[in-house]
Design a protein around this motif. Structure first.
Motif, PDB file in Angstrom:
ATOM      1  N   ILE A  33     -12.779   7.226  -5.209  1.00  0.00           N
ATOM      2  CA  ILE A  33     -11.988   8.128  -6.428  1.00  0.00           C
ATOM      3  C   ILE A  33     -11.615   7.429  -7.693  1.00  0.00           C
ATOM      4  O   ILE A  33     -11.006   6.500  -7.385  1.00  0.00           O
ATOM      5  CB  ILE A  33     -10.684   9.069  -5.893  1.00  0.00           C
ATOM      6  CG1 ILE A  33     -11.118   9.873  -4.601  1.00  0.00           C
ATOM      7  CG2 ILE A  33      -9.810   9.758  -6.581  1.00  0.00           C
ATOM      8  CD1 ILE A  33      -9.970  10.359  -4.020  1.00  0.00           C
ATOM      9  N   GLU A  34     -11.747   7.915  -8.815  1.00  0.00           N
ATOM     10  CA  GLU A  34     -11.847   7.163 -10.041  1.00  0.00           C
ATOM     11  C   GLU A  34     -10.105   6.909 -10.051  1.00  0.00           C
ATOM     12  O   GLU A  34      -9.333   7.657  -9.837  1.00  0.00           O
ATOM     13  CB  GLU A  34     -12.216   7.917 -11.078  1.00  0.00           C
ATOM     14  CG  GLU A  34     -12.192   7.215 -12.370  1.00  0.00           C
ATOM     15  CD  GLU A  34     -12.574   8.121 -13.700  1.00  0.00           C
ATOM     16  OE1 GLU A  34     -12.507   7.427 -14.778  1.00  0.00           O
ATOM     17  OE2 GLU A  34     -13.227   9.126 -13.359  1.00  0.00           O
ATOM     18  N   HIS A  36       1.893   4.220  -4.611  1.00  0.00           N
ATOM     19  CA  HIS A  36       1.329   4.825  -3.664  1.00  0.00           C
ATOM     20  C   HIS A  36       1.507   4.184  -2.312  1.00  0.00           C
ATOM     21  O   HIS A  36       0.692   4.174  -1.367  1.00  0.00           O
ATOM     22  CB  HIS A  36      -0.121   4.646  -4.318  1.00  0.00           C
ATOM     23  CG  HIS A  36      -0.746   5.894  -5.033  1.00  0.00           C
ATOM     24  ND1 HIS A  36      -1.807   5.936  -5.423  1.00  0.00           N
ATOM     25  CD2 HIS A  36       0.128   6.888  -5.652  1.00  0.00           C
ATOM     26  CE1 HIS A  36      -2.089   7.198  -6.166  1.00  0.00           C
ATOM     27  NE2 HIS A  36      -0.809   7.545  -6.404  1.00  0.00           N
ATOM     28  N   ILE A  37       2.521   3.717  -2.286  1.00  0.00           N
ATOM     29  CA  ILE A  37       3.054   3.221  -0.889  1.00  0.00           C
ATOM     30  C   ILE A  37       4.673   3.624  -0.632  1.00  0.00           C
ATOM     31  O   ILE A  37       4.747   4.363   0.445  1.00  0.00           O
ATOM     32  CB  ILE A  37       3.062   1.626  -0.823  1.00  0.00           C
ATOM     33  CG1 ILE A  37       1.597   1.065  -0.914  1.00  0.00           C
ATOM     34  CG2 ILE A  37       3.867   1.108   0.633  1.00  0.00           C
ATOM     35  CD1 ILE A  37       1.524  -0.479  -1.062  1.00  0.00           C
ATOM     36  N   GLU A  84      -5.476  -1.052 -11.252  1.00  0.00           N
ATOM     37  CA  GLU A  84      -5.896  -1.848 -10.462  1.00  0.00           C
ATOM     38  C   GLU A  84      -5.064  -1.767  -9.028  1.00  0.00           C
ATOM     39  O   GLU A  84      -3.863  -1.727  -9.092  1.00  0.00           O
ATOM     40  CB  GLU A  84      -5.966  -3.416 -10.850  1.00  0.00           C
ATOM     41  CG  GLU A  84      -6.242  -4.352  -9.861  1.00  0.00           C
ATOM     42  CD  GLU A  84      -6.197  -5.804 -10.434  1.00  0.00           C
ATOM     43  OE1 GLU A  84      -6.711  -6.572  -9.468  1.00  0.00           O
ATOM     44  OE2 GLU A  84      -6.008  -6.124 -11.457  1.00  0.00           O
ATOM     45  N   ASN A  85      -5.810  -1.956  -7.873  1.00  0.00           N
ATOM     46  CA  ASN A  85      -5.081  -1.481  -6.746  1.00  0.00           C
ATOM     47  C   ASN A  85      -4.338  -0.427  -6.647  1.00  0.00           C
ATOM     48  O   ASN A  85      -3.153  -0.293  -6.035  1.00  0.00           O
ATOM     49  CB  ASN A  85      -4.309  -2.602  -6.279  1.00  0.00           C
ATOM     50  CG  ASN A  85      -3.730  -2.701  -4.928  1.00  0.00           C
ATOM     51  OD1 ASN A  85      -4.653  -2.211  -3.774  1.00  0.00           O
ATOM     52  ND2 ASN A  85      -2.862  -3.052  -4.433  1.00  0.00           N
ATOM     53  N   GLU A  86      -4.670   0.676  -7.291  1.00  0.00           N
ATOM     54  CA  GLU A  86      -4.043   1.888  -7.364  1.00  0.00           C
ATOM     55  C   GLU A  86      -3.905   2.765  -5.975  1.00  0.00           C
ATOM     56  O   GLU A  86      -2.909   3.265  -5.726  1.00  0.00           O
ATOM     57  CB  GLU A  86      -4.657   3.069  -8.336  1.00  0.00           C
ATOM     58  CG  GLU A  86      -3.580   4.244  -8.502  1.00  0.00           C
ATOM     59  CD  GLU A  86      -4.267   4.923  -9.719  1.00  0.00           C
ATOM     60  OE1 GLU A  86      -3.703   5.961  -9.990  1.00  0.00           O
ATOM     61  OE2 GLU A  86      -5.160   4.534 -10.588  1.00  0.00           O
ATOM     62  N   ASN A  87      -4.961   2.763  -5.341  1.00  0.00           N
ATOM     63  CA  ASN A  87      -5.081   3.443  -3.912  1.00  0.00           C
ATOM     64  C   ASN A  87      -5.379   2.306  -2.742  1.00  0.00           C
ATOM     65  O   ASN A  87      -6.389   2.542  -2.150  1.00  0.00           O
ATOM     66  CB  ASN A  87      -6.363   4.253  -4.029  1.00  0.00           C
ATOM     67  CG  ASN A  87      -6.018   5.306  -5.105  1.00  0.00           C
ATOM     68  OD1 ASN A  87      -4.763   5.762  -5.253  1.00  0.00           O
ATOM     69  ND2 ASN A  87      -7.020   6.027  -5.648  1.00  0.00           N
ATOM     70  N   PRO A  88      -4.228   1.818  -2.556  1.00  0.00           N
ATOM     71  CA  PRO A  88      -4.499   0.745  -1.265  1.00  0.00           C
ATOM     72  C   PRO A  88      -4.388   1.406  -0.025  1.00  0.00           C
ATOM     73  O   PRO A  88      -4.115   2.413   0.281  1.00  0.00           O
ATOM     74  CB  PRO A  88      -3.195  -0.275  -1.368  1.00  0.00           C
ATOM     75  CG  PRO A  88      -2.244   0.533  -2.111  1.00  0.00           C
ATOM     76  CD  PRO A  88      -2.907   1.529  -2.914  1.00  0.00           C
ATOM     77  N   GLY A  89      -5.203   0.912   1.172  1.00  0.00           N
ATOM     78  CA  GLY A  89      -5.373   1.247   2.262  1.00  0.00           C
ATOM     79  C   GLY A  89      -4.066   1.184   3.146  1.00  0.00           C
ATOM     80  O   GLY A  89      -3.046   0.509   2.527  1.00  0.00           O
TER      81      GLY A  89
END
Length: 419
Positions: free
Chosen positions: A227-228, A188-189, A232-237
């Motif tokens: 969001i589920e 997700h990056i 861990e750290n699946e959706n970092p900013g």
């Protein structure tokens, strides 16, 4: 990119020839045949040029025009885009996918010439002259052909979602024989697929759709952080495209090189956003459903954010050609979810046309695809192969001069905002 030793090779685009395109021909006209006719044969002359004879002659002429490989290309052909033209989708046995354009210069008579139906599953060999090159096949060669010289030291960027990353991953795995090297620091990056012998990089950058940063930041982070997740750290900013541009995309130039072509997308996370937004603000039951038709105001909001997204990328990478990939249908039409896909694609097309952003027509060429990994992601095979063929075709156009052809936009400076 500095980790790879660059192979010096003359990269003179003049040696590559013009982009492959269709033969440019005027309407076909039957030409009289040179027949030696003596006095004794005059009585049968009308039979030789009966209606049936004309039909046969017209068919032969039309077939020759459609399948000819000897026609030379011209500057006009250089602007022909096989992926954005009406044509025929063909699936060869090697799990690739080819799109053969119908000749745009063909007359009505050419297109409707009586043709017998045969048992062949493949299009005629001559149709290949109206298709983009199979660049994916070339990349799998250990010694890259000179036809790929345009890709040397270049970087293609896909700024979108997991569909871009998965295409890149599958494409890279398909081309391990050609030296492809896959690197996925965070799904997700970003992700990269490199071809060291060409110093060519396919780079994928992830974002969460077009929602503003404020909806996922303190003091009320009701959107992305809520969001589920399963990792861990699946959706970092950061959680906005503006934040990602500053945090990840601009610094990536030092790592993978300045992009020669950028393909944008924002689609499925936005479809999720509309339902999440309705649940947060306690809207009606229908609006809270994950799959449903979209409202007029939702589409208007998305168009405004899509414009801001495109403007921001153009301003950050001036002179770099930008395209936009639309969304594909869900495998199922649960709760009429494919109505929303159609609505969002139509809405985006309206904005992209006004902003002179060409559509990356990958999704439309996959209409009817049945090999899905889940309800929206495609399985490995033809979709990823088509993705790379299209990306390299447009990279070549970018290298040769993006703004030479209509309807391609001028890339001299970011466009002025329309009033």
């Amino acid at each position: 990119m500095a980790a790879y030793t660059r192979v010096e090779q003359k990269d003179d685009l003049a040696e590559l020839g013009e982009l492959g395109g269709p033969p440019r021909r005027g309407p076909l006209q039957p030409q009289p045949l040179a027949l030696a006719v003596g006095p004794a044969q005059s009585a049968v002359r009308s039979l030789n040029w009966s209606y049936a004879g004309w039909v046969v002659a017209l068919f032969l002429l039309a077939h020759s025009a459609w399948t000819s490989k000897s026609a030379t290309t011209s500057a006009e052909d250089d602007c022909f885009d096989p992926f954005r033209s009406l044509g025929y989708v063909h699936r060869p046995a090697n799990l690739s996918l080819r799109h053969f354009a119908y000749p745009p210069s063909a007359s009505l008579d050419d297109l409707t010439t009586p043709t017998p139906i045969d048992a062949s599953m493949d299009p005629p060999d001559g149709a290949l002259s109206l298709a983009a090159p199979a660049y994916g096949d070339m990349l799998n060669e250990k010694v890259k052909p000179h036809d790929l010289a345009f890709a040397r030291d270049k970087s293609i960027w896909f700024i979108g979602d997991s569909h871009d990353r998965m295409n890149l991953e599958m494409f890279c795995q398909q081309h391990e024989a050609g030296g492809a090297v896959l690197d996925v620091p965070h799904w997700h990056i970003k992700a990269n697929c490199r071809f060291p012998d060409l110093n060519l990089t396919f780079a994928s950058f992830f974002h969460y759709g077009l929602s503003p940063e404020s909806e996922s930041s303190e003091p009320d982070p009701w959107n992305i952080p809520q969001i589920e997740t399963s990792h861990e750290n699946e959706n970092p900013g950061p959680y906005s495209v503006e934040g990602r541009l500053k945090e990840y995309w601009l610094p990536a130039v030092a790592e993978v090189g300045r992009p020669s072509l950028i393909v944008l997308n924002s689609f499925f996370w936005d479809l999720r956003y509309f339902a999440h937004h309705a649940r947060h603000f306690d809207r009606g039951t229908l609006l809270r459903q994950d799959e449903r038709p979209l409202t007029y105001s939702e589409l208007a909001w998305h168009r405004s954010r899509a414009r801001a997204f495109i403007d921001a990328v153009r301003a950050a990478f001036p002179g770099t050609p930008v395209m936009f990939r639309l969304g594909q249908e869900h495998q199922t039409n649960r709760n009429e979810g494919n109505v929303a896909v159609y609505q969002l694609n139509q809405s985006l097309r309206a904005v992209l046309a006004k902003m002179n952003v060409p559509v990356f027509e990958w999704a439309s060429l996959l209409t009817g695809e049945r090999r899905y990994a889940d309800d929206q992601h495609f399985a490995a095979g033809a979709p990823a192969r088509l993705y790379s063929d299209m990306a390299l075709y447009y990279l070549r156009r970018a290298v040769k001069g993006w703004d030479r052809c209509e309807p391609w936009p001028s890339m001299a400076r970011p466009p002025a905002r329309a009033r």
